[in-house]
Design a protein around this motif. Structure first.
Motif, PDB file in Angstrom:
ATOM      1  N   PRO A   1      34.835  34.818  31.878  1.00  0.00           N
ATOM      2  CA  PRO A   1      36.141  35.047  31.260  1.00  0.00           C
ATOM      3  C   PRO A   1      37.118  33.923  31.595  1.00  0.00           C
ATOM      4  O   PRO A   1      36.986  33.267  32.620  1.00  0.00           O
ATOM      5  N   VAL A   2      38.083  33.745  30.725  1.00  0.00           N
ATOM      6  CA  VAL A   2      39.100  32.713  30.897  1.00  0.00           C
ATOM      7  C   VAL A   2      40.484  33.351  30.821  1.00  0.00           C
ATOM      8  O   VAL A   2      40.638  34.453  30.289  1.00  0.00           O
ATOM      9  N   SER A   3      41.473  32.640  31.336  1.00  0.00           N
ATOM     10  CA  SER A   3      42.851  33.116  31.227  1.00  0.00           C
ATOM     11  C   SER A   3      43.255  33.112  29.761  1.00  0.00           C
ATOM     12  O   SER A   3      42.937  32.182  29.024  1.00  0.00           O
ATOM     13  N   VAL A   4      43.965  34.184  29.353  1.00  0.00           N
ATOM     14  CA  VAL A   4      44.348  34.299  27.949  1.00  0.00           C
ATOM     15  C   VAL A   4      45.568  35.206  27.818  1.00  0.00           C
ATOM     16  O   VAL A   4      45.730  36.152  28.585  1.00  0.00           O
ATOM     17  N   ARG A  16      46.054  37.765  30.899  1.00  0.00           N
ATOM     18  CA  ARG A  16      44.953  37.931  31.846  1.00  0.00           C
ATOM     19  C   ARG A  16      44.742  36.580  32.522  1.00  0.00           C
ATOM     20  O   ARG A  16      44.389  35.598  31.874  1.00  0.00           O
ATOM     21  N   LEU A  17      44.999  36.538  33.843  1.00  0.00           N
ATOM     22  CA  LEU A  17      44.788  35.321  34.626  1.00  0.00           C
ATOM     23  C   LEU A  17      43.436  35.405  35.314  1.00  0.00           C
ATOM     24  O   LEU A  17      43.163  36.373  36.023  1.00  0.00           O
ATOM     25  N   THR A  35      55.183  42.117  36.529  1.00  0.00           N
ATOM     26  CA  THR A  35      54.248  42.792  37.420  1.00  0.00           C
ATOM     27  C   THR A  35      52.962  41.985  37.442  1.00  0.00           C
ATOM     28  O   THR A  35      52.606  41.325  36.464  1.00  0.00           O
ATOM     29  N   LEU A  36      52.279  42.044  38.578  1.00  0.00           N
ATOM     30  CA  LEU A  36      50.957  41.449  38.745  1.00  0.00           C
ATOM     31  C   LEU A  36      50.046  42.566  39.230  1.00  0.00           C
ATOM     32  O   LEU A  36      50.318  43.183  40.265  1.00  0.00           O
ATOM     33  N   GLN A  37      48.990  42.849  38.469  1.00  0.00           N
ATOM     34  CA  GLN A  37      48.022  43.875  38.855  1.00  0.00           C
ATOM     35  C   GLN A  37      46.664  43.213  39.021  1.00  0.00           C
ATOM     36  O   GLN A  37      46.172  42.552  38.103  1.00  0.00           O
ATOM     37  N   CYS A  38      46.070  43.398  40.198  1.00  0.00           N
ATOM     38  CA  CYS A  38      44.749  42.838  40.470  1.00  0.00           C
ATOM     39  C   CYS A  38      43.690  43.706  39.783  1.00  0.00           C
ATOM     40  O   CYS A  38      43.571  44.891  40.078  1.00  0.00           O
ATOM     41  N   LEU A  39      42.942  43.100  38.866  1.00  0.00           N
ATOM     42  CA  LEU A  39      41.866  43.813  38.169  1.00  0.00           C
ATOM     43  C   LEU A  39      40.521  43.606  38.856  1.00  0.00           C
ATOM     44  O   LEU A  39      39.581  44.351  38.618  1.00  0.00           O
ATOM     45  N   GLY A  40      40.432  42.575  39.690  1.00  0.00           N
ATOM     46  CA  GLY A  40      39.202  42.292  40.418  1.00  0.00           C
ATOM     47  C   GLY A  40      39.444  41.179  41.409  1.00  0.00           C
ATOM     48  O   GLY A  40      40.278  40.316  41.188  1.00  0.00           O
ATOM     49  N   GLU A  74      38.915  34.953  46.614  1.00  0.00           N
ATOM     50  CA  GLU A  74      37.607  34.993  45.960  1.00  0.00           C
ATOM     51  C   GLU A  74      37.887  34.976  44.463  1.00  0.00           C
ATOM     52  O   GLU A  74      39.044  35.080  44.065  1.00  0.00           O
ATOM     53  N   PRO A  75      36.882  34.838  43.605  1.00  0.00           N
ATOM     54  CA  PRO A  75      37.163  34.901  42.174  1.00  0.00           C
ATOM     55  C   PRO A  75      37.952  36.174  41.867  1.00  0.00           C
ATOM     56  O   PRO A  75      37.621  37.250  42.358  1.00  0.00           O
ATOM     57  N   ALA A  76      39.020  36.028  41.087  1.00  0.00           N
ATOM     58  CA  ALA A  76      39.913  37.165  40.844  1.00  0.00           C
ATOM     59  C   ALA A  76      40.393  37.175  39.402  1.00  0.00           C
ATOM     60  O   ALA A  76      40.468  36.131  38.742  1.00  0.00           O
ATOM     61  N   VAL A  77      40.725  38.377  38.940  1.00  0.00           N
ATOM     62  CA  VAL A  77      41.338  38.568  37.631  1.00  0.00           C
ATOM     63  C   VAL A  77      42.615  39.374  37.859  1.00  0.00           C
ATOM     64  O   VAL A  77      42.595  40.408  38.528  1.00  0.00           O
TER      65      VAL A  77
END
Length: 95
Positions: A1-4, A16-17, A35-40, A74-77
């Motif tokens: 996935p990429v930022s979009v 999505r970052l 707001t910033l919400q960590c999805l992963g 670590e890799p994060a979304v």
């Protein structure tokens, strides 16, 4: 996935970052509340007054013009929700 950018209106933007491991986004600010919400993954959010680490599912709100930086352990979304201020400040380009 990429930022979009997932959604953008004159009042609201959802982005999505996608951050690789050990990526640092330097300090910056935006005019509107966000707001910033960590999805992963796991991400540090740092402001001049505080620092917090977001794990999957956690969320933080920042005031407009509040300087902040991000660091991905670590890799994060991350889902960024931005309220444009003043409302209507962003306008789509004329076609």
């Amino acid at each position: 996935p990429v930022s979009v950018s997932l959604l953008r209106t004159t009042e609201l933007q959802l982005i999505r970052l996608v951050l690789p491991a050990r990526h640092r986004m330097p300090s910056h600010h935006v005019p509107g509340v966000l707001t910033l919400q960590c999805l992963g993954g796991r991400v540090d959010i740092e402001t001049p007054e505080r620092q917090c680490t977001l794990a999957e599912g956690q969320l933080v709100m920042l005031q407009g013009n509040e300087p902040h930086s991000l660091y991905a352990h670590e890799p994060a979304v991350v889902l960024l929700t931005l309220i444009h201020h003043p409302p209507g400040a962003w306008q789509p380009r004329e076609s």
